[in-house]
Design a protein around this motif. Structure first.
Motif, short mmCIF file in Angstrom:
data_model
loop_
_atom_site.label_atom_id
_atom_site.label_comp_id
_atom_site.label_asym_id
_atom_site.label_seq_id
_atom_site.Cartn_x
_atom_site.Cartn_y
_atom_site.Cartn_z
N LEU A 17 59.84 39.23 44.09
CA LEU A 17 58.41 39.13 43.85
C LEU A 17 58.17 39.09 42.34
CD1 LEU A 17 57.00 41.61 46.51
CD2 LEU A 17 57.13 39.12 46.63
N ALA A 18 56.96 38.76 41.98
CA ALA A 18 56.60 38.69 40.57
C ALA A 18 55.20 39.29 40.40
CB ALA A 18 56.60 37.22 40.11
N THR A 19 54.75 39.35 39.18
CA THR A 19 53.35 39.69 38.93
C THR A 19 52.69 38.45 38.34
OG1 THR A 19 53.83 40.54 36.71
CG2 THR A 19 53.75 42.14 38.52
N LEU A 20 51.44 38.26 38.71
CA LEU A 20 50.62 37.20 38.17
C LEU A 20 49.55 37.85 37.31
CD1 LEU A 20 49.56 34.24 38.04
CD2 LEU A 20 48.12 34.84 40.01
N THR A 21 49.44 37.40 36.08
CA THR A 21 48.39 37.89 35.19
C THR A 21 47.43 36.74 34.92
OG1 THR A 21 49.92 39.44 34.15
CG2 THR A 21 47.88 38.95 32.96
N THR A 22 46.15 36.99 35.26
CA THR A 22 45.06 36.08 34.94
C THR A 22 44.04 36.88 34.15
OG1 THR A 22 43.99 36.57 37.06
CG2 THR A 22 45.41 34.61 36.98
N LEU A 23 43.04 36.19 33.64
CA LEU A 23 42.01 36.89 32.87
C LEU A 23 40.69 36.92 33.62
CD1 LEU A 23 42.74 35.55 29.29
CD2 LEU A 23 43.45 37.72 30.31
N ARG A 24 40.08 38.10 33.64
CA ARG A 24 38.74 38.25 34.20
C ARG A 24 37.74 37.61 33.24
NH1 ARG A 24 41.06 43.60 34.86
NH2 ARG A 24 41.43 44.00 37.08
N PRO A 25 36.51 37.38 33.71
CA PRO A 25 35.50 36.79 32.82
C PRO A 25 35.27 37.59 31.54
CG PRO A 25 34.76 36.65 35.08
CD PRO A 25 36.03 37.47 35.09
N ASP A 26 35.51 38.92 31.58
CA ASP A 26 35.31 39.73 30.37
C ASP A 26 36.54 39.71 29.46
OD1 ASP A 26 37.17 41.43 31.57
OD2 ASP A 26 35.80 43.13 31.73
N GLY A 27 37.58 38.96 29.85
CA GLY A 27 38.78 38.85 29.03
C GLY A 27 39.86 39.88 29.34
N SER A 28 39.57 40.84 30.21
CA SER A 28 40.59 41.84 30.54
C SER A 28 41.59 41.26 31.54
CB SER A 28 39.94 43.11 31.09
OG SER A 28 39.28 42.84 32.32
N PRO A 29 42.84 41.74 31.48
CA PRO A 29 43.86 41.18 32.36
C PRO A 29 43.72 41.67 33.80
CG PRO A 29 44.81 42.87 30.97
CD PRO A 29 43.38 42.70 30.53
N HIS A 30 43.98 40.78 34.73
CA HIS A 30 44.03 41.09 36.16
C HIS A 30 45.47 40.81 36.57
CE1 HIS A 30 43.49 39.84 40.50
NE2 HIS A 30 42.91 41.02 40.48
N VAL A 31 46.21 41.86 36.95
CA VAL A 31 47.64 41.73 37.26
C VAL A 31 47.85 42.12 38.72
CG1 VAL A 31 49.98 42.44 36.62
CG2 VAL A 31 48.17 42.41 34.88
N VAL A 32 48.46 41.21 39.47
CA VAL A 32 48.72 41.46 40.89
C VAL A 32 50.12 41.01 41.26
CG1 VAL A 32 46.31 41.31 41.63
CG2 VAL A 32 47.68 39.25 41.55
N PRO A 33 50.74 41.69 42.24
CA PRO A 33 52.04 41.23 42.72
C PRO A 33 51.85 39.97 43.56
CG PRO A 33 51.33 43.16 43.95
CD PRO A 33 50.30 42.93 42.89
N VAL A 34 52.78 39.03 43.42
CA VAL A 34 52.71 37.77 44.18
C VAL A 34 54.11 37.29 44.53
CG1 VAL A 34 50.53 36.97 43.14
CG2 VAL A 34 52.72 36.33 42.09
#
Length: 134
Positions: A17-34
């Motif tokens: 598995l890996a983690t996916l990091t995207t950015l929320r509209p406020d610029g903070s990171p959203h990290v989830v396992p995928v």
């Protein structure tokens, strides 16, 4: 198109598995396992998800029309790789079917899901442990 070296290519086809990091509209990171698959011919990583997931919402074009960026990071002991690039949502039925087939080969078969979309990361930067240096 970005190509991985042989060691990196093996690593992204092993069952991890890996983690996916995207950015929320406020610029903070959203990290989830995928779970993800790698398409060596296109230099693209694909993640299947529901169209209403936060990760899919973070993959829509930016207000200025630009493409958002994302990073996938897979780790196993001393080996690690980060695939970084632009991310987009695909609702194309053929791309979804292809992603589901690749997922089944790497992980397990998926149940049908009419809400499924594909997050497509077009990789333009790779960072990896020295065990997999280019």
């Amino acid at each position: 198109m970005f190509r991985l070296n042989p060691e990196q290519l093996v690593f992204v086809t092993e069952r991890h598995l890996a983690t996916l990091t995207t950015l929320r509209p406020d610029g903070s990171p959203h990290v989830v396992p995928v779970a993800f698959t790698w398409d060596a011919e296109e230099g693209v990583a694909r993640i299947t998800t529901n169209r209403t997931s936060y990760k899919a919402r973070h993959a829509v074009p930016l207000p200025d029309g630009g493409a958002p960026r994302a990073a996938l990071c897979q780790v196993n002991g001393p080996r690690w790789i980060t695939l970084e690039g632009t991310i987009a949502v695909s609702e194309d039925e053929a791309e979804i079917a292809g992603a589901v087939a690749r997922y089944a080969r790497r992980y397990r078969p998926l149940e049908p899901n009419p809400e499924r979309v594909v997050l497509r990361i077009t990789v333009d930067r790779v960072m990896a442990s020295t065990y997999m240096a280019s």
